[in-house]
Design a protein around this motif. Structure first.
Motif, PDB file in Angstrom:
ATOM      1  N   ARG A  48       0.826  -1.219   0.000  1.00 32.74           N
ATOM      2  CA  ARG A  48       0.000   0.000   0.000  1.00 32.74           C
ATOM      3  C   ARG A  48       0.859   1.267   0.000  1.00 32.74           C
ATOM      4  N   GLY A  49       2.179   1.090   0.032  1.00 29.50           N
ATOM      5  CA  GLY A  49       3.067   2.239   0.083  1.00 29.50           C
ATOM      6  C   GLY A  49       3.128   2.877   1.459  1.00 29.50           C
ATOM      7  N   ASP A  50       2.746   2.127   2.479  1.00 28.65           N
ATOM      8  CA  ASP A  50       2.718   2.641   3.852  1.00 28.65           C
ATOM      9  C   ASP A  50       4.062   2.381   4.530  1.00 28.65           C
ATOM     10  N   GLY A  51       5.056   3.184   4.147  1.00 23.21           N
ATOM     11  CA  GLY A  51       6.390   3.029   4.723  1.00 23.21           C
ATOM     12  C   GLY A  51       6.390   3.274   6.220  1.00 23.21           C
ATOM     13  N   GLY A  52       5.665   4.282   6.665  1.00 22.92           N
ATOM     14  CA  GLY A  52       5.598   4.570   8.096  1.00 22.92           C
ATOM     15  C   GLY A  52       4.977   3.438   8.876  1.00 22.92           C
ATOM     16  N   GLY A  53       3.908   2.868   8.359  1.00 25.71           N
ATOM     17  CA  GLY A  53       3.250   1.739   9.030  1.00 25.71           C
ATOM     18  C   GLY A  53       4.136   0.515   9.067  1.00 25.71           C
ATOM     19  N   SER A  54       4.874   0.267   7.970  1.00 20.01           N
ATOM     20  CA  SER A  54       5.760  -0.903   7.960  1.00 20.01           C
ATOM     21  C   SER A  54       6.921  -0.698   8.930  1.00 20.01           C
ATOM     22  N   TRP A  55       7.415   0.536   9.052  1.00 19.76           N
ATOM     23  CA  TRP A  55       8.470   0.825  10.030  1.00 19.76           C
ATOM     24  C   TRP A  55       7.931   0.634  11.445  1.00 19.76           C
ATOM     25  N   ASP A  56       6.730   1.129  11.708  1.00 21.89           N
ATOM     26  CA  ASP A  56       6.115   0.986  13.036  1.00 21.89           C
ATOM     27  C   ASP A  56       5.958  -0.481  13.427  1.00 21.89           C
ATOM     28  N   ALA A  57       5.648  -1.337  12.452  1.00 21.83           N
ATOM     29  CA  ALA A  57       5.403  -2.756  12.722  1.00 21.83           C
ATOM     30  C   ALA A  57       6.685  -3.588  12.761  1.00 21.83           C
ATOM     31  N   ALA A  58       7.820  -2.997  12.442  1.00 26.24           N
ATOM     32  CA  ALA A  58       9.080  -3.733  12.360  1.00 26.24           C
ATOM     33  C   ALA A  58       9.696  -3.962  13.741  1.00 26.24           C
ATOM     34  N   ALA A  59      10.718  -4.792  13.755  1.00 27.04           N
ATOM     35  CA  ALA A  59      11.443  -5.130  14.981  1.00 27.04           C
ATOM     36  C   ALA A  59      12.273  -3.943  15.463  1.00 27.04           C
ATOM     37  N   ASN A  60      12.589  -3.961  16.735  1.00 25.68           N
ATOM     38  CA  ASN A  60      13.427  -2.905  17.319  1.00 25.68           C
ATOM     39  C   ASN A  60      14.772  -2.804  16.605  1.00 25.68           C
ATOM     40  N   GLN A  61      15.328  -3.949  16.221  1.00 25.64           N
ATOM     41  CA  GLN A  61      16.612  -3.975  15.517  1.00 25.64           C
ATOM     42  C   GLN A  61      16.518  -3.215  14.184  1.00 25.64           C
ATOM     43  N   PHE A  62      15.414  -3.371  13.497  1.00 24.32           N
ATOM     44  CA  PHE A  62      15.149  -2.682  12.230  1.00 24.32           C
ATOM     45  C   PHE A  62      15.087  -1.176  12.483  1.00 24.32           C
ATOM     46  N   LYS A  63      14.314  -0.789  13.494  1.00 26.50           N
ATOM     47  CA  LYS A  63      14.126   0.624  13.816  1.00 26.50           C
ATOM     48  C   LYS A  63      15.425   1.288  14.255  1.00 26.50           C
ATOM     49  N   SER A  64      16.303   0.522  14.883  1.00 27.70           N
ATOM     50  CA  SER A  64      17.602   1.062  15.303  1.00 27.70           C
ATOM     51  C   SER A  64      18.528   1.292  14.117  1.00 27.70           C
ATOM     52  N   ALA A  65      18.305   0.558  13.031  1.00 28.00           N
ATOM     53  CA  ALA A  65      19.187   0.628  11.872  1.00 28.00           C
ATOM     54  C   ALA A  65      18.826   1.755  10.905  1.00 28.00           C
ATOM     55  N   ILE A  66      17.553   2.187  10.902  1.00 25.99           N
ATOM     56  CA  ILE A  66      17.116   3.197   9.939  1.00 25.99           C
ATOM     57  C   ILE A  66      15.967   4.001  10.543  1.00 25.99           C
ATOM     58  N   THR A  67      15.983   5.296  10.276  1.00 19.59           N
ATOM     59  CA  THR A  67      14.892   6.134  10.789  1.00 19.59           C
ATOM     60  C   THR A  67      13.618   5.872   9.992  1.00 19.59           C
ATOM     61  N   ALA A 135       6.792 -12.196  20.075  1.00 18.23           N
ATOM     62  CA  ALA A 135       6.183 -11.877  18.781  1.00 18.23           C
ATOM     63  C   ALA A 135       7.241 -11.836  17.685  1.00 18.23           C
ATOM     64  N   TRP A 136       6.851 -12.318  16.496  1.00 19.00           N
ATOM     65  CA  TRP A 136       7.701 -12.197  15.318  1.00 19.00           C
ATOM     66  C   TRP A 136       7.543 -10.787  14.771  1.00 19.00           C
ATOM     67  N   ARG A 137       8.669 -10.159  14.429  1.00 18.29           N
ATOM     68  CA  ARG A 137       8.640  -8.839  13.801  1.00 18.29           C
ATOM     69  C   ARG A 137       9.732  -8.797  12.729  1.00 18.29           C
ATOM     70  N   VAL A 138       9.487  -8.002  11.719  1.00 17.32           N
ATOM     71  CA  VAL A 138      10.398  -7.908  10.570  1.00 17.32           C
ATOM     72  C   VAL A 138      11.664  -7.162  10.966  1.00 17.32           C
ATOM     73  N   VAL A 139      12.793  -7.769  10.604  1.00 16.96           N
ATOM     74  CA  VAL A 139      14.091  -7.167  10.878  1.00 16.96           C
ATOM     75  C   VAL A 139      14.846  -6.890   9.557  1.00 16.96           C
ATOM     76  N   GLY A 140      14.362  -7.456   8.457  1.00 15.46           N
ATOM     77  CA  GLY A 140      15.034  -7.232   7.182  1.00 15.46           C
ATOM     78  C   GLY A 140      14.124  -7.519   6.000  1.00 15.46           C
ATOM     79  N   TYR A 141      14.386  -6.830   4.897  1.00 12.90           N
ATOM     80  CA  TYR A 141      13.592  -6.990   3.683  1.00 12.90           C
ATOM     81  C   TYR A 141      14.476  -6.764   2.469  1.00 12.90           C
ATOM     82  N   THR A 142      14.415  -7.683   1.515  1.00  8.19           N
ATOM     83  CA  THR A 142      15.082  -7.477   0.231  1.00  8.19           C
ATOM     84  C   THR A 142      14.109  -7.820  -0.880  1.00  8.19           C
ATOM     85  N   ILE A 143      14.296  -7.171  -2.002  1.00  5.12           N
ATOM     86  CA  ILE A 143      13.445  -7.408  -3.175  1.00  5.12           C
ATOM     87  C   ILE A 143      14.355  -7.427  -4.404  1.00  5.12           C
ATOM     88  N   ARG A 144      14.045  -8.346  -5.314  1.00  5.15           N
ATOM     89  CA  ARG A 144      14.780  -8.376  -6.579  1.00  5.15           C
ATOM     90  C   ARG A 144      13.923  -8.970  -7.649  1.00  5.15           C
TER      91      ARG A 144
END
Length: 144
Positions: A48-67, A135-144
């Motif tokens: 949906r292009g909801d970058g903010g929502g996907s960041w909010d739902a991500a793991a703490n490790q993810f949030k620490s790596a990128i604003t 809880a499982w939370r996203v810590v990484g994402y790649t697309i190709r």
């Protein structure tokens, strides 16, 4: 024991073994299903292009790596060339205790085959971490 009694005993033993195997498979499938569900829910935000929502739902490790702002910008730039999301299917799910560049923990790596409007043969990899709350939370994402 007669032939009939022996057959009945074997059937009972086989039924008990089948129940035990099914229980073990169900437990494994529950972990796999949970990780896949979280990955799909998170990907729905990116679709949906909801970058903010996907960041909010991500793991703490993810949030620490990128604003939040940098993630939102990066996601829109990376996804734009692929066009709109069309469909996705799980190719594999595996569980790891260690992951390069990350502390030891419980990780799930879910690989998807994804079709987009401008690329029908895309692949997405979603890496999840089981956090301290279980809880499982996203810590990484790649697309190709």
């Amino acid at each position: 024991m007669t032939g009939r009694g022996l057959r009945h005993s074997w059937r009972a033993a086989f039924a008990a073994a089948a129940i035990l195997c099914a229980s073990a498979a169900a437990a494994q499938d529950a972990a796999t299903s949970a990780a896949q569900r979280v990955a799909r829910d998170w990907l729905a935000l990116t679709d949906r292009g909801d970058g903010g929502g996907s960041w909010d739902a991500a793991a703490n490790q993810f949030k620490s790596a990128i604003t939040r702002e940098r993630w939102t910008d990066a996601l829109s730039k990376v996804r734009a060339p692929f066009g709109a999301f069309e469909q996705r299917a799980v190719l594999s799910t595996r569980f790891e205790k260690s992951f390069p560049g990350a502390p030891d923990g419980d990780y799930a790596i879910v690989l998807f085959r994804t079709s987009f409007a401008k690329r029908t043969d895309g692949q997405e990899t979603v890496t999840l971490e089981r956090e301290a709350d279980g809880a499982w939370r996203v810590v990484g994402y790649t697309i190709r």
